[in-house]
Scaffold this active site. Structure first.
Site, PDB file in Angstrom:
ATOM      1  N   ARG A 272       2.287  53.789  36.472  1.00 32.45           N
ATOM      2  CA  ARG A 272       1.718  53.537  35.130  1.00 32.45           C
ATOM      3  C   ARG A 272       1.661  52.037  34.889  1.00 32.45           C
ATOM      4  NH1 ARG A 272       3.964  50.776  30.322  1.00 32.45           N
ATOM      5  NH2 ARG A 272       2.964  51.672  28.504  1.00 32.45           N
ATOM      6  N   VAL A 273       0.560  51.587  34.318  1.00 36.18           N
ATOM      7  CA  VAL A 273       0.433  50.173  33.980  1.00 36.18           C
ATOM      8  C   VAL A 273       0.269  50.063  32.467  1.00 36.18           C
ATOM      9  CG1 VAL A 273      -0.987  48.113  34.284  1.00 36.18           C
ATOM     10  CG2 VAL A 273      -0.573  49.627  36.227  1.00 36.18           C
ATOM     11  N   GLY A 274       1.063  49.223  31.849  1.00 36.37           N
ATOM     12  CA  GLY A 274       0.993  49.049  30.397  1.00 36.37           C
ATOM     13  C   GLY A 274       0.042  47.923  30.012  1.00 36.37           C
ATOM     14  N   ASP A 275       0.176  47.461  28.799  1.00 32.84           N
ATOM     15  CA  ASP A 275      -0.721  46.411  28.291  1.00 32.84           C
ATOM     16  C   ASP A 275      -0.336  45.019  28.796  1.00 32.84           C
ATOM     17  OD1 ASP A 275       1.659  46.736  26.665  1.00 32.84           O
ATOM     18  OD2 ASP A 275       0.830  45.213  25.337  1.00 32.84           O
TER      19      ASP A 275
ATOM     20  N   GLY B 273       2.444  50.302  24.866  1.00 29.73           N
ATOM     21  CA  GLY B 273       1.328  49.719  25.607  1.00 29.73           C
ATOM     22  C   GLY B 273      -0.017  50.418  25.469  1.00 29.73           C
TER      23      GLY B 273
ATOM     24  N   GLY C  72       5.146  46.213  22.583  1.00 29.85           N
ATOM     25  CA  GLY C  72       5.082  47.470  21.839  1.00 29.85           C
ATOM     26  C   GLY C  72       4.594  48.580  22.737  1.00 29.85           C
TER      27      GLY C  72
ATOM     28  N   THR D 202      10.559  43.942  26.303  1.00 28.83           N
ATOM     29  CA  THR D 202       9.515  43.216  27.021  1.00 28.83           C
ATOM     30  C   THR D 202       9.601  41.766  26.554  1.00 28.83           C
ATOM     31  OG1 THR D 202       7.991  45.024  27.335  1.00 28.83           O
ATOM     32  CG2 THR D 202       6.985  42.887  26.965  1.00 28.83           C
TER      33      THR D 202
END
Ligand code: ASP
Length: 310
Positions: free
Chosen positions: A205-208, A231, A229, A177
């Site tokens: 899916r959505v991460g941080d 998420g 990292g 990332t």
């Protein structure tokens, strides 16, 4: 002369010297160097921190080695969905996109969401249609494809496991990332983050990374932060905003706040990863609890470094 600084990351995780060849390490460092240069030259010419973080992240998105834009990881269904966000510390304006496909530079789209819409985050098809309306560049699937990400996905395909690209049990541990934070000559700070997320993730899916306050945050009063990292723990601990809160409400320094969050709070909930940060006074830090983090920093006071391992 007023101070200016740019700090970038290309992902944190199990980066082992034993899994790295000299050629590959050189290529990663060149990718980081180019991104630092893209941001730093803008700052040098009186540009804004917002433009500098966007330019640095776009450069990393274009580099196939990093898990953002071109070279993003694959989701469960073999698609490549990307998340990105950007935030300006002076105005607290922010833009983000999540689960977008085919967008060449998701951070550029996040910037346009911030500057040309009344919204903060657009998702999936709506984000795509908005991108087309605003002339944002798209690319066919073949542009985003990279063999090593595909091989990583193949190792997990058919399982329910979603992994940080560096934690795929492959011999070749590649990940990244990307993100940037900057302070400009006018004393303003900004942050941006972009990612393909986690290998074999459920599509949708959505991460941080696109969540303001989790993966990205910027406020001139406190700090600009970009995280990388696993998420989910980063979302649950509202990581980037927590650093800002520790500075604002408890008076911690940037460095102390980042260390407390990364080495104590995140670790308590198995949050592996790291973050980069700057504040409006010119302090900068790169902190991680994993084996390594691709990272670099260039400051007007002469500091200029690129590193991978602890
Ligand atoms: N934080 C990203 C995510 O969970 C992954 C990473 O930083 O490599 O989507």
């Amino acid at each position: 002369m007023s101070k200016f600084t740019i700090v970038i990351h290309g992902g944190a995780g199990t980066i082992l010297r034993s899994a790295m060849t000299p050629e590959l390490e050189k290529a990663y460092k060149e990718g980081l160097e180019q991104a630092l240069h893209a941001g730093y030259t803008l700052l040098e010419k009186n540009g804004t921190s917002l433009d500098a973080v966007k330019a640095a992240v776009m450069s990393l998105e274009d580099c196939i080695l990093f898990n953002a834009g071109r070279g993003s990881v694959f989701a469960k269904d073999g698609s490549q969905e990307m998340d990105a966000s950007i935030m300006e510390g002076k105005t607290l304006m922010a833009g983000a996109v999540s689960a977008v496909r085919s967008i060449k530079n998701p951070v550029d789209l996040a910037y346009v969401v911030m500057t040309k819409s009344q919204h903060v985050m657009l998702n999936g098809k709506g984000a795509y249609d908005f991108a087309l309306r605003h002339g944002i560049k798209t690319e066919p699937d073949s542009y985003f494809f990279s063999q090593f990400r595909y091989d990583q996905w193949k190792e997990l395909q058919g399982t329910d496991e979603a992994a940080l690209d560096h934690n795929v049990p492959s011999k070749e541990k590649k990940f990244g990332t990307v993100g940037a934070v900057a302070l400009d000559k006018h004393g303003n700070i900004a942050a941006a983050t972009s990612t393909g997320g986690m290998t074999n993730k459920q599509y949708g899916r959505v991460g941080d990374s696109p969540i303001i306050g989790a993966g990205t945050y910027a406020n001139n009063k406190t700090c600009a932060i970009s995280c990388t990292g696993h998420g989910e723990p980063f979302i649950r601990s509202v990581t980037a905003y927590d650093v800002s809160c520790l500075m604002e409400y408890k008076g911690l320094s940037l460095n102390d706040a980042m260390h407390l969050v990364v080495h104590d709070k995140l670790l308590k909930i198995d949050g592996e990863g790291g973050m980069i940060g700057v504040d409006a006074k010119g302090n900068a830090a790169m902190v991680f609890n994993s084996e390594g983090m691709y990272r670099g920093m260039k400051c007007s006071d002469g500091r200029n470094e690129i590193a991978v391992y602890k």
